[in-house]
Write a protein that holds these residues in place. Structure first.
Motif, PDB file in Angstrom:
ATOM      1  N   GLU A   1     -33.891   6.543   7.417  1.00  0.00           N
ATOM      2  CA  GLU A   1     -33.060   5.729   8.300  1.00  0.00           C
ATOM      3  C   GLU A   1     -31.585   5.796   7.900  1.00  0.00           C
ATOM      4  O   GLU A   1     -30.707   5.839   8.762  1.00  0.00           O
ATOM      5  CB  GLU A   1     -33.553   4.280   8.306  1.00  0.00           C
ATOM      6  N   GLN A   2     -31.311   5.813   6.599  1.00  0.00           N
ATOM      7  CA  GLN A   2     -29.927   5.948   6.137  1.00  0.00           C
ATOM      8  C   GLN A   2     -29.350   7.290   6.577  1.00  0.00           C
ATOM      9  O   GLN A   2     -28.208   7.372   7.034  1.00  0.00           O
ATOM     10  CB  GLN A   2     -29.850   5.831   4.619  1.00  0.00           C
ATOM     11  N   PHE A   3     -30.146   8.345   6.443  1.00  0.00           N
ATOM     12  CA  PHE A   3     -29.711   9.681   6.851  1.00  0.00           C
ATOM     13  C   PHE A   3     -29.446   9.727   8.353  1.00  0.00           C
ATOM     14  O   PHE A   3     -28.411  10.221   8.810  1.00  0.00           O
ATOM     15  CB  PHE A   3     -30.772  10.705   6.443  1.00  0.00           C
ATOM     16  N   LYS A   4     -30.366   9.170   9.132  1.00  0.00           N
ATOM     17  CA  LYS A   4     -30.193   9.151  10.585  1.00  0.00           C
ATOM     18  C   LYS A   4     -28.956   8.354  10.986  1.00  0.00           C
ATOM     19  O   LYS A   4     -28.204   8.763  11.874  1.00  0.00           O
ATOM     20  CB  LYS A   4     -31.437   8.568  11.267  1.00  0.00           C
ATOM     21  N   ALA A   5     -28.738   7.231  10.323  1.00  0.00           N
ATOM     22  CA  ALA A   5     -27.561   6.408  10.638  1.00  0.00           C
ATOM     23  C   ALA A   5     -26.269   7.152  10.316  1.00  0.00           C
ATOM     24  O   ALA A   5     -25.302   7.089  11.074  1.00  0.00           O
ATOM     25  CB  ALA A   5     -27.625   5.095   9.867  1.00  0.00           C
ATOM     26  N   PHE A   6     -26.258   7.866   9.187  1.00  0.00           N
ATOM     27  CA  PHE A   6     -25.076   8.649   8.830  1.00  0.00           C
ATOM     28  C   PHE A   6     -24.783   9.706   9.884  1.00  0.00           C
ATOM     29  O   PHE A   6     -23.642   9.871  10.315  1.00  0.00           O
ATOM     30  CB  PHE A   6     -25.265   9.315   7.459  1.00  0.00           C
ATOM     31  N   VAL A   7     -25.824  10.409  10.324  1.00  0.00           N
ATOM     32  CA  VAL A   7     -25.625  11.475  11.315  1.00  0.00           C
ATOM     33  C   VAL A   7     -25.222  10.888  12.662  1.00  0.00           C
ATOM     34  O   VAL A   7     -24.381  11.455  13.362  1.00  0.00           O
ATOM     35  CB  VAL A   7     -26.887  12.353  11.429  1.00  0.00           C
ATOM     36  N   GLN A   8     -25.789   9.743  13.041  1.00  0.00           N
ATOM     37  CA  GLN A   8     -25.390   9.112  14.301  1.00  0.00           C
ATOM     38  C   GLN A   8     -23.920   8.740  14.288  1.00  0.00           C
ATOM     39  O   GLN A   8     -23.246   8.802  15.311  1.00  0.00           O
ATOM     40  CB  GLN A   8     -26.242   7.870  14.567  1.00  0.00           C
TER      41      GLN A   8
END
Length: 174
Positions: free
Chosen positions: A86-93
């Motif tokens: 989720e942290q990775f996805k949030a960073f990419v978003q």
């Protein structure tokens, strides 16, 4: 014949002794220091999570990662791994290109992103793509690896992207 056997035996013993000495010398220089600092960092974050009054001090020493590690410990191992994804996805978003955002939407799990020592960092990213290296996910895997390199930095890191069956899709450095 006896003299040749002694020479060969002496050479073998010499090689073994040199190998043992060089292996121990390498561990004493880099391994002990890194293991000690990693152990002390774990003790600090563990101590910060268990004692309420020292939580502020522990997060100041470890930064944002200390709070993330403590949250992962409280939520359990499976939730900690999901939180990395989720942290990775949030960073990419927030920071990624439209193509990276589309590729990272297929990420199901990130493992090893919070454990870095700058010697040999390895992270695994699991996706819901199918078909292995000949399937549909090889192109997006390169985008995922690139986005991961933007998210985490290491002097010697390798991120590996896997499909839903655990087959290799691609990898990259970070």
């Amino acid at each position: 014949m006896g003299m040749k056997s002694k020479i060969v035996l002496g050479a073998v013993v010499g090689v073994v002794v040199l190998g043992a000495v060089s292996a121990n010398a390498g561990d004493a220089d880099g391994g002990s220091t890194d293991k000690g600092s990693a152990a002390s960092a774990q003790q600090q974050s563990g101590g910060a999570g268990s004692a309420g009054g020292t939580g502020g001090d522990g997060t100041k020493q470890a930064g944002g990662e200390g709070a993330a590690k403590d949250a992962g410990k409280d939520a359990g191992k499976d939730a900690g791994k999901a939180s990395q994804a989720e942290q990775f996805k949030a960073f990419v978003q927030k920071n990624g290109t439209p193509q990276e955002k589309e590729a990272v939407a297929h990420v199901t799990k990130v493992q090893g992103a919070d454990e870095q020592n700058d010697i040999l960092d390895a992270a695994d990213v699991y996706t819901d793509f199918t078909g292995g290296i000949m399937g549909e996910g090889t192109g997006p895997a390169k985008l995922i690896a690139s986005a991961f390199a933007d998210w985490k930095q290491s002097e010697n890191g390798l991120v590996t992207v896997y499909d839903a069956e655990g087959e290799l899709l691609g990898n990259g450095t970070f």
